[in-house]
Design an enzyme around this catalytic site. Sequence first.
Site, short mmCIF file in Angstrom:
data_model
loop_
_atom_site.label_atom_id
_atom_site.label_comp_id
_atom_site.label_asym_id
_atom_site.label_seq_id
_atom_site.Cartn_x
_atom_site.Cartn_y
_atom_site.Cartn_z
N ARG A 80 36.27 32.77 -18.96
CA ARG A 80 36.83 34.09 -18.67
C ARG A 80 37.90 34.45 -19.68
O ARG A 80 38.13 35.60 -19.99
CB ARG A 80 37.48 34.07 -17.27
CG ARG A 80 36.46 34.29 -16.18
CD ARG A 80 37.17 34.36 -14.84
NE ARG A 80 36.43 33.60 -13.87
CZ ARG A 80 36.93 32.95 -12.84
NH1 ARG A 80 38.24 32.96 -12.63
NH2 ARG A 80 36.17 32.29 -12.01
N LYS B 287 32.00 16.48 -10.33
CA LYS B 287 31.59 15.60 -9.22
C LYS B 287 31.34 16.36 -7.93
O LYS B 287 30.55 15.94 -7.10
CB LYS B 287 32.62 14.50 -8.99
CG LYS B 287 34.01 14.99 -8.75
CD LYS B 287 34.94 14.57 -9.88
CE LYS B 287 36.31 15.15 -9.67
NZ LYS B 287 37.20 14.90 -10.81
N GLY C 156 35.29 8.95 -15.25
CA GLY C 156 35.69 9.57 -16.51
C GLY C 156 34.92 9.01 -17.69
O GLY C 156 33.70 9.16 -17.78
N ASP D 57 38.36 13.24 -3.51
CA ASP D 57 37.81 13.06 -4.86
C ASP D 57 37.10 11.71 -4.97
O ASP D 57 35.96 11.63 -5.45
CB ASP D 57 38.95 13.16 -5.89
CG ASP D 57 38.48 12.90 -7.30
OD1 ASP D 57 37.86 13.81 -7.88
OD2 ASP D 57 38.72 11.79 -7.82
N LYS E 51 32.88 10.56 -5.52
CA LYS E 51 32.40 9.61 -6.52
C LYS E 51 31.66 8.44 -5.90
O LYS E 51 30.63 8.00 -6.43
CB LYS E 51 33.58 9.15 -7.37
CG LYS E 51 34.16 10.29 -8.22
CD LYS E 51 35.50 9.93 -8.82
CE LYS E 51 36.05 11.06 -9.68
NZ LYS E 51 37.47 10.79 -10.07
N GLY F 157 41.05 12.44 -18.10
CA GLY F 157 41.63 12.78 -19.40
C GLY F 157 40.63 13.50 -20.27
O GLY F 157 39.42 13.32 -20.16
#
Lengths: 407, 407
Positions: free
Chosen positions: A43, A100, A129, A196, A200, A298
């Site tokens: 955007r 995820k 990650g 979170d 996973k 990261g």
Amino acid sequence: MKKIALLGHGVVGSGVMEILEKNQPVLVRQAGDGVEAAHVLDRRTFPGLAYGDRFTGDFSVIRDDPEVSVVVEALGGVEPAFTWARESILAGKSFVTSNKELVAAKGDELLALAAEKGVWFLFEASVGGGIPILQPLRESLTANRVVAVAGILNGTTNFILTRMFADGMAFGDALAEAQSLGYAEADPTADVEGHDACRKICILASIAFGSHFHPQEVHTQGITRIGPRDVAWAGRWGGSIKLIGRARRTAEGRAALEVSPMLVPGDCLLSRVDGVFNAVQVTGDMVGTTLFYGPGAGKLPTASAVVGDVITALTQPAGSRPVPWGPKKEGLLQPWEESAARAMLRVAGLAPDALETFFPGCRLLGAEEGETALITAAATQGELDAALDAARAAGGNILSRITVLDQ
Amino acid sequence: MKKIALLGHGVVGSGVMEILEKNQPVLVRQAGDGVEAAHVLDRRTFPGLAYGDRFTGDFSVIRDDPEVSVVVEALGGVEPAFTWARESILAGKSFVTSNKELVAAKGDELLALAAEKGVWFLFEASVGGGIPILQPLRESLTANRVVAVAGILNGTTNFILTRMFADGMAFGDALAEAQSLGYAEADPTADVEGHDACRKICILASIAFGSHFHPQEVHTQGITRIGPRDVAWAGRWGGSIKLIGRARRTAEGRAALEVSPMLVPGDCLLSRVDGVFNAVQVTGDMVGTTLFYGPGAGKLPTASAVVGDVITALTQPAGSRPVPWGPKKEGLLQPWEESAARAMLRVAGLAPDALETFFPGCRLLGAEEGETALITAAATQGELDAALDAARAAGGNILSRITVLDQ
């Protein structure tokens, strides 16, 4: 030059662009050709960037570009990612994501659609990650029946717990520090409440068992109730407390999934994984225990996993590997109440003798500051619930209950 | 039913047969069909086995069976493995091996031949036993330039060092125990002198740099000179001593390879890898540091890696990935004398003042029992050699010199 498109120019997306810029010689060697992002959807506009002219706000530009064979998504959230994933795959493009939420919610649908259309749906970056974990699980360990997967899957909570353990910080102070360092969001709920990590472990379990697990069906507990007394007893017991996502294959072949803070023995490598790092321990019936460790989040580590998938999608024929999982199998998930484990309890208001009555076979760790700590014998969570109710009825105050990560 | 053949029915070979027997449902799911060993080559016969009728002593039976598409080799040694690998590949069969001697000696030739013939030459089990490490390095981390690989690559020596550290045993006693447990051979030279670890770091470096490295050109030192005083100082410094195989990319783009006992800091996970386990730390320019841990040897773990490769060879088209490495590149290997590191020294016969003169910038660890221990500043091995010669000329007795594993 092979052409891809990128959805989302945030932390991970800009990392993907950085790798494409810096490591072209590596990519040429791996993909047999250069790799370039022909379109970047965001955007926002980034007029200062060398590739500022490739930005678009219109997904159809990407969907309709026949030169784009792989679409990379780093937006997060289920929508519009899911719609764009479907449209990309229907347009014959492979889809690579670090998202995820998307994979945990819609993985089975997108895998089936990709198989039908003969393209890849890949998501190595969605778990751990930069750690290579999904590909080893799908390819290197294929001779095994996976017995258990247990991992430190969220860097934010591991940073907080590390500060609590190593430096004696309170939860709130460690969280504030994580926020000031950019490791935790302003609203840290998804991290500290375990959501979170739950997404996973669902993805890992879906691969291990071959069928989809939905996060909302998995017992999930965060780290907000962990306090300095838990830390002290855990240290004295010789271990550490980590937020663990775990999936186990029961003797009956069911899947026992959970996310909760667990007491990890000091001789288990997971207890040594500190700070924002992640690690996943995979136990196979043939290989035994393996462990995969690295940066769990990261910009560049996550982008490294994304670009690795891009190279797979560009070079390897889709369909050369089995679809990793199908739809949810009813009855496969074991109710949490039936899952067996030992637990560390902190109890006030009951004498050691009484505790040994309520928790037969327990091991007392000690008593101080008005509380007694003990490790129960292995029991199902339901049995433990009942024993705790009985202890409460006799005047016991249950201060904490932390599952032990037994191997 | 897909047909393979097996060369060698020793520890690893019989493990492969065990997995084929026990995990057919897993293999059917992964390979789309059952997998069966049509022939087993061994000099011995095993009349009691269910598959005793499939044994042969004649390799041509395997080479000439058009139904066999993959040949698995678990013989060890360069010959006859090399000859049979060539003949298998020339006959259009993929070749899967656990034999590090073969891969370290002839990998470039066999990879080139397999590429030419359009078949696979795979060897996941040759490094790290059951740990998935070569495939992640070849596939998941492809977005990276590998900066360094450092690993505990030999379980026998790690068992011995663990017993020396954790239990204060002498080297000879720990070796005798390893032999009695079957972890070390009657002639333990290849393990304790570092030759086995050297083959494995050469294989890892060949993938990381894309060209072949020969073990005999790599500086290799074993653990036979490690004694209780080294153990004591290492513990006091806050670390451990591990036999490390390491390959680093220098600033000039050369490859610095070595195998030697190294002082590993306590905050590096490698220092926590104990017993017969192996671990490989891979540092990529994008991902940062990752680590892969698991059983480095043993029947079923090694066979797990072999069968994983068999499934790859049976299901995925050869040529879909770049050839991992080509012939040796002259000048790529940095001479060991030029490689820079810190070192721990134990010196007798010189006062701390004198030591600080010979080793400027060193950190003294302490002095006791007639010796002084210190950590040097970073210097090349050649510079350190010169400083040690000067110290000796001044009456110093250099009792030990152990490289520090800096990240």
